[in-house]
Design a protein around this motif. Structure first.
Motif, PDB file in Angstrom:
ATOM      1  N   MET A   1      45.174 -13.127  41.913  1.00 31.98           N
ATOM      2  CA  MET A   1      44.011 -12.637  41.392  1.00 31.98           C
ATOM      3  C   MET A   1      44.560 -11.865  40.367  1.00 31.98           C
ATOM      4  O   MET A   1      45.117 -10.940  40.393  1.00 31.98           O
ATOM      5  CB  MET A   1      42.894 -12.357  42.093  1.00 31.98           C
ATOM      6  N   GLN A   2      43.683 -11.715  39.061  1.00 30.37           N
ATOM      7  CA  GLN A   2      44.098 -10.838  38.088  1.00 30.37           C
ATOM      8  C   GLN A   2      43.903  -9.297  38.697  1.00 30.37           C
ATOM      9  O   GLN A   2      44.762  -8.564  38.291  1.00 30.37           O
ATOM     10  CB  GLN A   2      43.212 -11.024  36.946  1.00 30.37           C
ATOM     11  N   SER A   3      42.828  -9.235  39.298  1.00 29.23           N
ATOM     12  CA  SER A   3      42.542  -7.991  39.894  1.00 29.23           C
ATOM     13  C   SER A   3      43.466  -7.252  40.883  1.00 29.23           C
ATOM     14  O   SER A   3      43.659  -6.000  41.022  1.00 29.23           O
ATOM     15  CB  SER A   3      41.108  -7.807  40.442  1.00 29.23           C
ATOM     16  N   ASP A   4      44.137  -8.252  41.444  1.00 30.32           N
ATOM     17  CA  ASP A   4      45.108  -7.844  42.367  1.00 30.32           C
ATOM     18  C   ASP A   4      46.456  -7.337  41.647  1.00 30.32           C
ATOM     19  O   ASP A   4      47.413  -7.001  42.651  1.00 30.32           O
ATOM     20  CB  ASP A   4      45.426  -9.227  43.447  1.00 30.32           C
ATOM     21  N   ARG A   5      46.766  -7.713  40.633  1.00 26.14           N
ATOM     22  CA  ARG A   5      48.099  -7.534  39.914  1.00 26.14           C
ATOM     23  C   ARG A   5      48.070  -6.036  39.708  1.00 26.14           C
ATOM     24  O   ARG A   5      47.284  -5.062  39.480  1.00 26.14           O
ATOM     25  CB  ARG A   5      48.046  -8.450  38.798  1.00 26.14           C
ATOM     26  N   LEU A   6      49.409  -5.393  39.728  1.00 27.23           N
ATOM     27  CA  LEU A   6      49.657  -4.111  39.268  1.00 27.23           C
ATOM     28  C   LEU A   6      49.225  -3.824  38.078  1.00 27.23           C
ATOM     29  O   LEU A   6      49.493  -4.397  37.003  1.00 27.23           O
ATOM     30  CB  LEU A   6      51.100  -3.805  39.489  1.00 27.23           C
ATOM     31  N   SER A   7      48.579  -2.640  37.672  1.00 24.65           N
ATOM     32  CA  SER A   7      48.108  -2.065  36.545  1.00 24.65           C
ATOM     33  C   SER A   7      49.135  -1.348  35.893  1.00 24.65           C
ATOM     34  O   SER A   7      49.546  -0.290  36.279  1.00 24.65           O
ATOM     35  CB  SER A   7      46.661  -1.358  36.611  1.00 24.65           C
ATOM     36  N   VAL A   8      49.752  -1.720  34.666  1.00 31.09           N
ATOM     37  CA  VAL A   8      50.776  -1.148  33.917  1.00 31.09           C
ATOM     38  C   VAL A   8      50.187  -0.751  32.577  1.00 31.09           C
ATOM     39  O   VAL A   8      49.639  -1.487  31.838  1.00 31.09           O
ATOM     40  CB  VAL A   8      52.100  -1.869  34.044  1.00 31.09           C
ATOM     41  N   VAL A   9      50.822   0.582  32.037  1.00 32.09           N
ATOM     42  CA  VAL A   9      50.333   0.870  30.900  1.00 32.09           C
ATOM     43  C   VAL A   9      51.642   1.293  30.155  1.00 32.09           C
ATOM     44  O   VAL A   9      52.444   2.087  30.643  1.00 32.09           O
ATOM     45  CB  VAL A   9      49.277   2.092  30.720  1.00 32.09           C
ATOM     46  N   VAL A  10      51.902   0.780  28.885  1.00 34.49           N
ATOM     47  CA  VAL A  10      53.137   1.165  27.997  1.00 34.49           C
ATOM     48  C   VAL A  10      52.590   1.805  26.874  1.00 34.49           C
ATOM     49  O   VAL A  10      51.695   1.569  26.194  1.00 34.49           O
ATOM     50  CB  VAL A  10      53.679  -0.396  27.531  1.00 34.49           C
ATOM     51  N   THR A  11      53.440   2.950  26.860  1.00 30.85           N
ATOM     52  CA  THR A  11      52.968   3.973  25.812  1.00 30.85           C
ATOM     53  C   THR A  11      53.472   3.614  24.258  1.00 30.85           C
ATOM     54  O   THR A  11      52.681   4.261  23.213  1.00 30.85           O
ATOM     55  CB  THR A  11      53.517   5.238  26.004  1.00 30.85           C
ATOM     56  N   GLN A  12      54.402   2.772  24.172  1.00 29.92           N
ATOM     57  CA  GLN A  12      54.936   2.436  22.830  1.00 29.92           C
ATOM     58  C   GLN A  12      55.205   0.595  22.726  1.00 29.92           C
ATOM     59  O   GLN A  12      55.456   0.117  23.747  1.00 29.92           O
ATOM     60  CB  GLN A  12      55.962   3.286  22.200  1.00 29.92           C
ATOM     61  N   ARG A  13      55.277   0.376  21.497  1.00 31.18           N
ATOM     62  CA  ARG A  13      55.627  -1.162  21.258  1.00 31.18           C
ATOM     63  C   ARG A  13      57.178  -1.261  21.756  1.00 31.18           C
ATOM     64  O   ARG A  13      58.021  -0.699  21.615  1.00 31.18           O
ATOM     65  CB  ARG A  13      55.525  -1.449  19.928  1.00 31.18           C
TER      66      ARG A  13
END
Length: 328
Positions: free
Chosen positions: A1-13
């Motif tokens: 499920m989408q909600s089970d996936r690790l949440s990752v934030v990338v700060t730049q392109r």
């Protein structure tokens, strides 16, 4: 499920193949604009993410980490250097830190040699002459530079990149010398025909070219200070593709202006993008905008290491490139 996936934030392109794969594997929030996050944006991001993927322009200090939410468990740095991250505080908060070592060795070593050649052969001056339309033809005394074969190269920091520089310099016929925190094994010295100097002062005073290839740590801040720069021969040049803080930029600028040092090739600066304007005005200096690692191959390989670190962490294992305080 989408909600089970690790949440990752990338700060730049990042390169498109890296971003695409990251979105396939994780619940990824990409940066829409190719510009650094503000501190407020960074704070909002780390309070909602499991993993933060910063770059060297992001200051991840103790204050920022202290305000991170309980979800943040991994800072997967896109780059080898981690002096912009407070690893000790992250460790205390139970947040792992990983980096991407080893993938930029050849690219940075190539750029070091490019700077050595550019400075000693006055390539930017020749380019400026051609672009201005002022060239009036060949002359026996025009834009005379110097031959690098036979010159003594002193490498400050003989890690992966320093050894890459040594390998290339030997192929150009340069004499390889080095100063390092620890002496290399005899077989490695023999491979590069490298001479070890325990005293940095003595090495600096005898070299024709100094190449800075050590990381920025409290021990290396201004390692090339005014006193040590004055030890260099007036006809010597210095290049830096490592960290700007290793050289006292104001002292270097003064000595270049007075011709106490013949030239410099810089890809990094003590105060980031705030480069001394007097330094930019000098003709005996080659300045580049931190291009040492700027190859598409290197940047994709960096991204692949980031992905591997995050995926290994997501699978419940220690990231292969985890950074611990004792390594710093």
């Amino acid at each position: 499920m989408q909600s089970d996936r690790l949440s990752v934030v990338v700060t730049q392109r990042l390169p498109e193949p890296v971003e695409r794969r990251m979105c396939e594997l994780f619940d990824t929030k990409l940066r829409e604009h190719d510009s650094p996050m503000s501190r407020e944006e960074m704070l909002a991001s780390i309070q909602k993410a499991d993993v933060l993927v910063p770059t060297l322009t992001d200051k991840i200090d103790a204050g920022l980490i202290a305000q991170a939410g309980d979800r943040l468990k991994l800072i997967a740095n896109y780059g080898a250097g981690v002096d912009h991250i407070d690893v000790h505080t992250a460790r205390q908060r139970g947040i792992l830190v990983s980096n991407t070592p080893g993938v930029l060795t050849d690219d940075t070593a190539d750029m070091t040699m490019a700077l050595i050649l550019a400075v000693t052969r006055r390539i930017p001056e020749g380019l400026a002459t051609m672009q201005s339309g002022e060239w009036e033809g060949w002359s026996p005394t025009a834009l005379l530079g110097g031959r690098i074969a036979g010159r003594r190269l002193g490498i400050l920091g003989m890690g992966r990149i320093g050894q890459g520089v040594a390998r290339r310099a030997a192929a150009f016929g340069m004499e390889v010398h080095y100063h390092n925190r620890h002496r290399l094994r005899s077989e490695t010295e023999e491979e590069y025909q490298a001479t070890y100097w325990e005293s940095l002062d003595q090495m600096v005073a005898r070299m024709d070219v100094i190449s800075v290839n050590c990381p920025h740590t409290p021990a290396t801040f201004h390692l090339m200070n005014a006193r040590r720069l004055k030890l260099m021969k007036p006809e010597a040049v210095i290049v830096n593709t490592s960290r700007g803080e290793v050289i006292d930029e104001n002292a270097l600028t003064r000595m270049l202006r007075s011709r106490e040092i013949a030239g410099a090739g810089l890809d990094v600066y003590e105060h980031g993008t705030d480069v001394n304007p007097r330094l930019r005005a000098l003709k005996n200096v080659v300045l580049l905008p931190h291009m040492g690692s700027a190859t598409i191959e290197g940047r994709i390989e960096m991204g692949e290491k980031v992905l591997l670190n995050i995926k290994t962490f997501d699978d419940g294992h220690r990231p292969p490139d985890q950074v611990v305080p004792s390594m710093l």
